[in-house]
Design a protein around this motif. Structure first.
Motif, PDB file in Angstrom:
ATOM      1  N   PRO A   1      27.052 149.061   0.185  1.00 52.97           N
ATOM      2  CA  PRO A   1      26.908 147.628   0.467  1.00 52.97           C
ATOM      3  C   PRO A   1      25.459 147.187   0.686  1.00 52.97           C
ATOM      4  N   GLY A   2      24.531 148.135   0.838  1.00 54.80           N
ATOM      5  CA  GLY A   2      23.122 147.773   0.962  1.00 54.80           C
ATOM      6  C   GLY A   2      22.468 147.386  -0.347  1.00 54.80           C
ATOM      7  N   THR A   3      23.214 147.419  -1.444  1.00 51.77           N
ATOM      8  CA  THR A   3      22.656 147.099  -2.758  1.00 51.77           C
ATOM      9  C   THR A   3      22.067 145.694  -2.799  1.00 51.77           C
ATOM     10  N   ILE A   4      22.804 144.723  -2.294  1.00 52.05           N
ATOM     11  CA  ILE A   4      22.346 143.334  -2.393  1.00 52.05           C
ATOM     12  C   ILE A   4      21.113 143.106  -1.523  1.00 52.05           C
ATOM     13  N   ALA A   5      21.106 143.667  -0.313  1.00 53.97           N
ATOM     14  CA  ALA A   5      19.922 143.533   0.543  1.00 53.97           C
ATOM     15  C   ALA A   5      18.708 144.164  -0.115  1.00 53.97           C
ATOM     16  N   THR A   6      18.903 145.254  -0.838  1.00 54.25           N
ATOM     17  CA  THR A   6      17.795 145.910  -1.524  1.00 54.25           C
ATOM     18  C   THR A   6      17.246 145.024  -2.629  1.00 54.25           C
ATOM     19  N   VAL A   7      18.128 144.466  -3.451  1.00 48.82           N
ATOM     20  CA  VAL A   7      17.666 143.678  -4.589  1.00 48.82           C
ATOM     21  C   VAL A   7      17.021 142.365  -4.144  1.00 48.82           C
ATOM     22  N   LEU A   8      17.391 141.873  -2.964  1.00 47.37           N
ATOM     23  CA  LEU A   8      16.781 140.655  -2.433  1.00 47.37           C
ATOM     24  C   LEU A   8      15.510 140.927  -1.646  1.00 47.37           C
ATOM     25  N   GLY A   9      15.139 142.199  -1.516  1.00 44.94           N
ATOM     26  CA  GLY A   9      13.917 142.553  -0.815  1.00 44.94           C
ATOM     27  C   GLY A   9      14.040 142.559   0.686  1.00 44.94           C
ATOM     28  N   GLU A  10      15.256 142.580   1.218  1.00 42.63           N
ATOM     29  CA  GLU A  10      15.458 142.559   2.665  1.00 42.63           C
ATOM     30  C   GLU A  10      15.309 143.931   3.294  1.00 42.63           C
ATOM     31  N   ALA A  11      15.495 144.991   2.522  1.00 42.69           N
ATOM     32  CA  ALA A  11      15.350 146.364   3.009  1.00 42.69           C
ATOM     33  C   ALA A  11      15.158 147.274   1.796  1.00 42.69           C
ATOM     34  N   PRO A  12      14.338 148.324   1.947  1.00 42.85           N
ATOM     35  CA  PRO A  12      14.173 149.255   0.818  1.00 42.85           C
ATOM     36  C   PRO A  12      15.400 150.124   0.642  1.00 42.85           C
ATOM     37  N   ALA A  13      15.525 150.721  -0.534  1.00 38.71           N
ATOM     38  CA  ALA A  13      16.674 151.580  -0.825  1.00 38.71           C
ATOM     39  C   ALA A  13      16.786 152.724   0.170  1.00 38.71           C
TER      40      ALA A  13
ATOM     41  N   PRO B   1      37.409 148.994 -14.714  1.00 42.77           N
ATOM     42  CA  PRO B   1      37.224 148.604 -13.318  1.00 42.77           C
ATOM     43  C   PRO B   1      35.768 148.763 -12.891  1.00 42.77           C
ATOM     44  N   TYR B   2      35.432 148.185 -11.740  1.00 45.27           N
ATOM     45  CA  TYR B   2      34.117 148.407 -11.141  1.00 45.27           C
ATOM     46  C   TYR B   2      34.315 148.454  -9.630  1.00 45.27           C
ATOM     47  N   ARG B   3      33.386 149.107  -8.947  1.00 43.46           N
ATOM     48  CA  ARG B   3      33.565 149.310  -7.514  1.00 43.46           C
ATOM     49  C   ARG B   3      33.116 148.075  -6.726  1.00 43.46           C
ATOM     50  N   CYS B   4      33.785 147.870  -5.615  1.00 42.45           N
ATOM     51  CA  CYS B   4      33.534 146.760  -4.691  1.00 42.45           C
ATOM     52  C   CYS B   4      33.665 145.418  -5.414  1.00 42.45           C
ATOM     53  N   PRO B   5      34.895 145.040  -5.798  1.00 44.86           N
ATOM     54  CA  PRO B   5      35.104 143.844  -6.616  1.00 44.86           C
ATOM     55  C   PRO B   5      34.507 142.542  -6.085  1.00 44.86           C
TER      56      PRO B   5
ATOM     57  N   ARG C   1      16.368 142.429 -18.480  1.00 44.72           N
ATOM     58  CA  ARG C   1      17.656 142.946 -18.025  1.00 44.72           C
ATOM     59  C   ARG C   1      17.453 144.031 -16.977  1.00 44.72           C
ATOM     60  N   PHE C   2      18.242 143.972 -15.919  1.00 52.76           N
ATOM     61  CA  PHE C   2      18.199 144.998 -14.886  1.00 52.76           C
ATOM     62  C   PHE C   2      19.623 145.461 -14.612  1.00 52.76           C
ATOM     63  N   VAL C   3      19.828 146.757 -14.803  1.00 53.04           N
ATOM     64  CA  VAL C   3      21.162 147.345 -14.703  1.00 53.04           C
ATOM     65  C   VAL C   3      21.212 148.164 -13.419  1.00 53.04           C
ATOM     66  N   PHE C   4      22.105 147.818 -12.499  1.00 52.46           N
ATOM     67  CA  PHE C   4      22.161 148.526 -11.216  1.00 52.46           C
ATOM     68  C   PHE C   4      23.498 148.258 -10.552  1.00 52.46           C
ATOM     69  N   TRP C   5      23.885 149.122  -9.621  1.00 48.93           N
ATOM     70  CA  TRP C   5      25.014 148.862  -8.736  1.00 48.93           C
ATOM     71  C   TRP C   5      25.024 149.855  -7.582  1.00 48.93           C
ATOM     72  N   SER C   6      23.840 150.103  -7.049  1.00 44.09           N
ATOM     73  CA  SER C   6      23.652 150.919  -5.857  1.00 44.09           C
ATOM     74  C   SER C   6      22.252 150.608  -5.343  1.00 44.09           C
ATOM     75  N   PRO C   7      21.965 150.887  -4.059  1.00 43.94           N
ATOM     76  CA  PRO C   7      20.609 150.642  -3.568  1.00 43.94           C
ATOM     77  C   PRO C   7      19.539 151.381  -4.367  1.00 43.94           C
ATOM     78  N   SER C   8      19.806 152.639  -4.705  1.00 44.03           N
ATOM     79  CA  SER C   8      18.791 153.445  -5.396  1.00 44.03           C
ATOM     80  C   SER C   8      18.498 152.942  -6.799  1.00 44.03           C
TER      81      SER C   8
END
Length: 375
Positions: free
Chosen positions: A44-56, A147-151, A115-122
């Motif tokens: 769930p830290g993925t979104i905070a990472t991409v918004l620059g709120e916390a590093p991976a 399917p994809y994780r965390c719908p 294009r940026f492909v991601f779905w995890s903090p790392s």
């Protein structure tokens, strides 16, 4: 001699399974938890990472559990009798509980600077600067396939991006595309309507029944399999999810693995829990946790160490960020038992700033479960 159980993966399912085995069987089992680099990642830290709120790195922790040996390694193949590691080593076991999640096929999307492909903090940090630099234009959040994780998470990402640009007074148009008939239909019309209304209020356009055709898409235009097109300046892409390679030897077709009520596959002694399983349950951490507990109890019963008394009922909570510190929460309970016999009871709360404390609590609990005594 003590029986040896291998647990693969340090997500919610793997951690729940290994702790349950340890707490119920004490020293009667040899427990080996195998996880890449010996760490666990808070997805769930993925979104905070991409918004620059916390590093991976903020969302990664080494796994240290009393009475559990942790091996930093990758598993190439799993069976009920052990695993084969990618370095060629073979580890034997009396049972294996695999919680590998779904594999992100990052290579399925042709690379391009927009294009940026991601779905995890790392995998999310690479997109952070592009999002921060975008002053105006069209940003598209693309769900590549099912399917994809965390719908709920792509909708949370779009909502928080809308708030991000609005707070900076930037003229950025947002669109979310999904192959779904409608958002999260499996949870019922109330959740679908809630997400659509939240997106509409935030100015996020939602296009359903859209599966991208990457071979036909260009550097500034998405082309979908139905022939529709969508121009963009920046695309954030949830990649296709495939089966974890260590489960490729199972005979099931498709991405997901068939399991029985206890989580056991068609291979005796091999249990699979979490997002990789083919069930009627949502792909959430709470479901994976319940499946991990159930599989652990089934293994203990098989070994004559404790009695199996039925599956654990999941109690997942999903948090959706709306930006500016506001969150909503979807709570799911199964008072009548598991589907299809039991129907879920769903509660919607928020959006409100108070629910941000709930998200912080979930992260704190995640840390405590993986690194006991803070060490």
């Amino acid at each position: 001699m003590r029986k040896r159980i291998l647990i693969v993966g340090a997500g919610p399912g793997g951690i729940a399974a290994v702790r349950r085995l340890r707490d119920r069987a004490d020293s009667r089992l040899e427990l080996l938890l195998i996880t890449r680099e010996g760490v666990s990642e808070f997805l769930p830290g993925t979104i905070a990472t991409v918004l620059g709120e916390a590093p991976a790195a903020h969302w990664r922790r080494p796994v240290r559990l009393r009475g559990v040996q942790v091996l930093a390694a990758d598993v190439q193949q799993a069976s009920g009798e052990g695993v084969v590691l990618t370095d060629g080593r073979t580890l034997e076991a009396d049972a294996v509980i695999a919680a590998p999640g779904l594999h992100l096929d990052l290579q399925a999307v042709p690379p391009h600077p927009r294009r940026f492909v991601f779905w995890s903090p790392s995998t999310a940090e690479a997109a952070r600067q592009a999002i921060a630099r975008l002053e105006a234009g069209h940003l598209v959040v693309v769900i590549s396939g099912l399917p994809y994780r965390c719908p709920p998470a792509p909708y949370s990402l779009a909502l928080q991006l809308a708030a991000f640009y609005r707070s900076r007074q930037r003229d950025v148009q947002l669109t979310l595309t999904t192959p779904e008939e409608a958002p999260l239909t499996g949870l019922g019309p109330e959740v679908t309507d809630f997400l659509l209304q939240a997106c509409a209020a935030a100015g996020v356009a939602v296009q359903v029944r859209r599966t991208p055709d990457w071979s036909a898409s260009t550097e500034d235009t998405l082309v979908f399999t139905d022939g529709s097109r969508l121009s963009y300046d920046l695309a954030l892409i949830v990649p296709p999810h495939t089966r974890a390679p260590l489960l490729d030897s199972l005979g099931d077709n498709g991405v997901l693995v068939s399991v029985n009520e206890q989580g056991e596959t068609t291979v005796p002694g091999l249990f699979v829990v979490g997002d990789a399983t083919r069930t009627l349950l949502p792909r959430t951490a709470g479901v994976a946790t319940a499946q991990g507990l159930t599989a652990a109890d089934a293994v203990l019963d098989r070994l004559g160490l404790a009695r199996y008394e039925g599956p654990h009922l999941p109690a997942p909570e999903c948090y959706i960020g709306h930006g500016n510190g506001r969150y909503s929460r979807i709570t799911i309970r199964f008072p009548e038992g598991l589907p299809p016999a039991g129907r879920p009871v769903i509660q919607l709360e928020g959006p409100s700033p108070e629910l941000a404390d709930g998200f912080a609590r979930v992260f704190a609990e995640w840390q405590a479960l993986r690194t006991e005594n803070g060490r």
